[in-house]
Every structure is written in structure tokens, then in C-alpha cells.
Design a protein around this motif. Structure first.
Motif: not given
Length: 436
Positions: A23-35
Motif C-alpha cells: 500500500l505504501i508503494n506508489p507504484a502499486n497503488w498507482s497501478q491499481f488506480a489505473l486499473l
């Protein structure tokens, strides 16, 4: 019990740490947001353009042009619009995240999920054939789900190494699955091609027997080619089937002689055309009716009262067959009647002949109705009237019944008596006296 709780607590702590790190990794939540954005954008675009696409691609109901058929075919793929659009937008987002963060596992997983949704929509909404729909539910959707979870390569490797022995042959589980899928698809394509070829053959100007023979030859060629292609694609060598084909040859030679005989007889019937669909035939065994269907094994006769009789093709070859409909020729029937001995029999042809000829179904070719003196019976003089008609007196037309009515009315109008059986009893001597 305490050890189990401690182990479970350790797993929970590890899972929490992994989730927190994710959750604190920007790459992960940004990918989830893009999905999420890709999915919402695909839903919005689909709702906006779907009605316009339907209106633009729907042809007139009675239109059968090539363009109309193409437009109807394109409309079939409309259920795939939303998942494929989401897949495309996600692929663009994956390129962005990989260029910025150097990773894209989350969005790649979402892309596989959207592909799974497209496969499910394809099976659920596009496949109409029961066999293909069952194949999609049992094989295609499970494989798409395994691919979405990222386990496809290990599962395929395990299936490749799992060997199933079958006598002198052996197959991997993957090869067997591939053969079932390919065989099912090839069988469906063969059936579809057979329907198309039959429709094309039906449009050709040819005799019914030749048309049926061409349809049977096309069917054998199509399904034979489908079987060979399926075996080749599945990687099964035909030489491995030598034992099986040898056993089948022995079975045909000893146990299937009648089936082989009927098949050859059916081919001969189709080639010669002496009996074909639509003909009214009568066999030596008493079977009579109109041929409504001819198969590789037997002919189906329909009687005038709606019953179906299955007659083996061999019976048409080895027994006497009377065909009343060959080449569309007319048929001759006869009706017997009698007149009293007190009648001037020279008048009968001039009375009965015109009465029968006046019936609308009686032909004057190849000859007019003919009244002949048939004999001298016990009760009267016997006559027969012969007449020609187009068709069969099979209970539906009732030609002879109408002719008998006409003969009866003509003789009654002429005052001629139609005799009934009479006997003259002569008693010699006196009758015995009854006691008082």
C-alpha cells in the motif's frame, strides 16, 4: 494449540507487512488506480457508443446481401467491446507505469483479468452451439482463469509430464486435452461445412438421386478430412492406430456384413436413380409408401396413413420393386363393375366411358378411359374400366372411389340394373307334410 495460534499469528503478521508495504508503494497503488480508471472508462465508452454501433450495423430484416451478412456478423462481437476496451486501456497504462516506476505486475494482473472477462463474455454471449458452449465452459474459461492467476505455465508443464497409458499407445494429459479440443472444433467445423455444402448442392439443377449422392460424398469427405486434421494437430501418428483399424476391419468383415451391404446398395440406388425421394414404391414384402428419406443404411417410406416404414437398402436391390412414380409418368388404374344379364351390354362403353372421362383428374393421354368386357359372372356381366391419372391412389387422392361413384350414377341414370348375388333353389318332389 498455542503453537497453532502462534503460527497463524506469524502468518497474519507477515501478510499484514506485505500488504502494508504494497500500500505504501506508489507504484502499486498507482497501478491499481489505473486499473480502476481503465475499467470505468471502458464502461463509460461502451455505454455511449454501443447504441450507435447497434443502429449503424443492424441491417434491414429482409436484407440478405453480402454487406448485410457482414454487418450481422460484426454485431455478434459486441459483447466483447467492454472487456477488450478495458484490456487495451490497461495495456497503455502498463507501458506508462513501467516507464515511470520500472514495474507493472499489478496492472499486468488486471490486464489478464480483463482478458478473462472477454473469454467469459465470448462463451456466454457469443457461442450458440451447445457443443461449443459446453467446450468453452469446461476448457476455455478454466484455462483463462488459470492464466489470469498467473499459473498457466506451471499447470501446462504438469499436464505435459503426466502420461496416460492406453494399450500400446500413451498420451500426455495435455495432448489428450488438446486432442479433445481440436476434435470438437473440427467436428463443429465439419458439421457447419456439411450444412453449407448441402445448401449449395440443393440450389443446383440436378436429379434428386444425384443431389443426395453428392451430399453424402461431401459429408464423407468433410468429416474424413476433419478426423485426419484433428489427429495430425493433436500429434497422434496414424500408424499407432494400425491395431485398432485392423480390429475394425475384422469386425466389418464378419459382424457388419449387412451394414456394408446396405451401404453399397444405397450408393447404387443413388447412382442409378431407380428409386429416390418422392417416389411411391411397393416391395415384394408388402411394404408400400412414398420415400421421404434415404440414408446410408435404409430408406424411409411414409404410408398414406402417416406411418413410417424403415426398409433396408438391400431390399431395393435383391427383391422386386414396383415404382409408381418413376420419371413422373402417369399411372393406370382399373375399376370392376357388373350389369344385369337383361342389359344391352353394347351400350355400356358409351355410358360409362364418357362419365369417367368427365372427371377432372382422369387423363386423355396416353389414352382415354377404356371400358372392356371382362367376363360372364354368376350374377351378371362383368366389366372393367381402365383410366390414367397423374399421381398415386394412396388413400389421399381416392381416384378409384370417385370413379366408382361416377359408374354407379351413370348406370342408374341410364336405368341399368347393377346385379347382386342371386341363387335359384329347385326342390324336387313334394314338400314334407307337417303333422296336424
Amino acid at each position: 494449540m498455542e503453537n497453532i495460534l502462534e503460527t497463524a499469528q506469524g502468518y497474519a503478521t507477515s501478510a499484514f507487512d506485505v500488504a502494508f508495504a504494497w500500500l505504501i508503494n506508489p507504484a502499486n497503488w498507482s497501478q491499481f488506480a489505473l486499473l480502476v480508471v481503465a475499467y470505468l472508462a471502458a464502461v463509460y465508452i461502451t455505454r455511449k457508443i454501443s447504441p450507435r454501433l447497434v443502429a449503424a450495423l443492424t441491417p434491414a430484416t429482409d436484407s440478405q446481401t453480402v454487406l448485410s451478412k457482414v454487418r450481422r456478423f460484426v454485431l455478434i462481437f459486441l459483447p466483447l467491446l467492454m472487456p477488450l476496451l478495458a484490456f487495451g486501456l490497461t495495456a497503455i497504462g502498463e507501458q506508462v507505469t513501467r516507464s515511470i516506476f520500472g514495474s507493472g505486475e499489478v496492472i499486468a494482473f488486471g490486464k489478464r483479468v480483463f482478458l478473462f472477462l472477454a473469454v467469459r463474455a465470448f462463451v456466454r454471449d457469443m457461442l450458440t452451439d451447445p457443443m461449443l458452449k459446453a467446450l468453452g465452459k469446461m476448457v476455455l474459461i478454466p484455462l483463462a482463469a488459470i492464466y489470469a492467476l498467473g499459473f498457466l505455465d506451471p499447470v501446462l508443464a504438469w499436464m505435459e509430464t503426466t502420461i496416460i497409458p492406453l494399450g500400446n499407445m500413451s498420451f500426455s494429459l495435455l495432448g489428450l486435452l488438446r486432442f479433445l479440443v481440436v476434435a470438437s472444433v473440427m467436428f463443429w467445423l465439419g458439421r457447419w461445412s456439411n450444412d453449407q455444402s448441402n445448401a449449395l448442392i440443393d440450389k443446383q439443377e440436378m436429379r434428386p438421386a444425384t443431389r443426395q449422392l453428392a451430399a453424402k460424398a461431401a459429408e464423407i469427405a468433410i468429416f474424413g478430412a476433419a478426423f485426419l486434421i484433428a489427429m495430425n494437430i493433436a500429434g497422434i501418428p496414424l500408424t499407432s492406430l494400425a491395431v485398432l483399424t485392423g480390429a475394425l476391419g475384422v469386425g466389418i468383415g464378419f459382424g457388419l456384413q449387412k451394414i456394408a451391404s446396405n451401404f453399397v446398395s444405397g450408393v447404387i440406388l443413388l447412382l442409378e436413380g431407380q428409386a429416390t425421394v418422392g417416389d411411391y414404391v411397393e416391395l415384394d414384402g408388402g411394404e408400400a409408401g412414398t420415400i421421404v428419406r434415404m440414408t446410408a443404411r435404409a430408406a424411409i417410406l411414409e404410408t398414406y396413413d402417416g406411418k413410417w416404414i424403415v426398409v433396408p437398402n438391400e431390399d431395393f436391390i435383391v427383391t422386386r420393386v414396383v415404382n409408381y412414380s418413376d420419371s413422373g409418368s402417369a399411372n393406370r388404374y382399373s375399376v370392376d363393375f357388373s350389369v344385369s344379364y337383361d342389359t344391352d351390354i353394347n351400350r355400356i362403353p358409351d355410358i360409362v366411358g364418357p362419365a369417367v372421362a368427365a372427371l377432372d383428374f382422369v387423363l386423355d393421354q396416353p389414352e382415354n378411359p377404356d371400358v372392356e368386357l371382362d367376363g360372364f359372372g354368376d350374377s351378371g356381366v362383368d366389366f372393367v374400366v381402365e383410366f390414367w391419372v397423374n399421381g398415386i391412389d394412396d388413400g389421399k387422392n381416392k381416384y378409384r372411389s370417385h370413379v366408382r361413384f361416377a359408374v354407379w350414377n351413370a348406370l342408374k341414370d341410364a336405368g341399368i340394373e347393377i346385379p347382386f348375388p342371386q341363387r335359384v333353389v329347385e326342390i324336387k318332389g313334394s314338400l314334407p307334410q307337417q303333422p296336424a
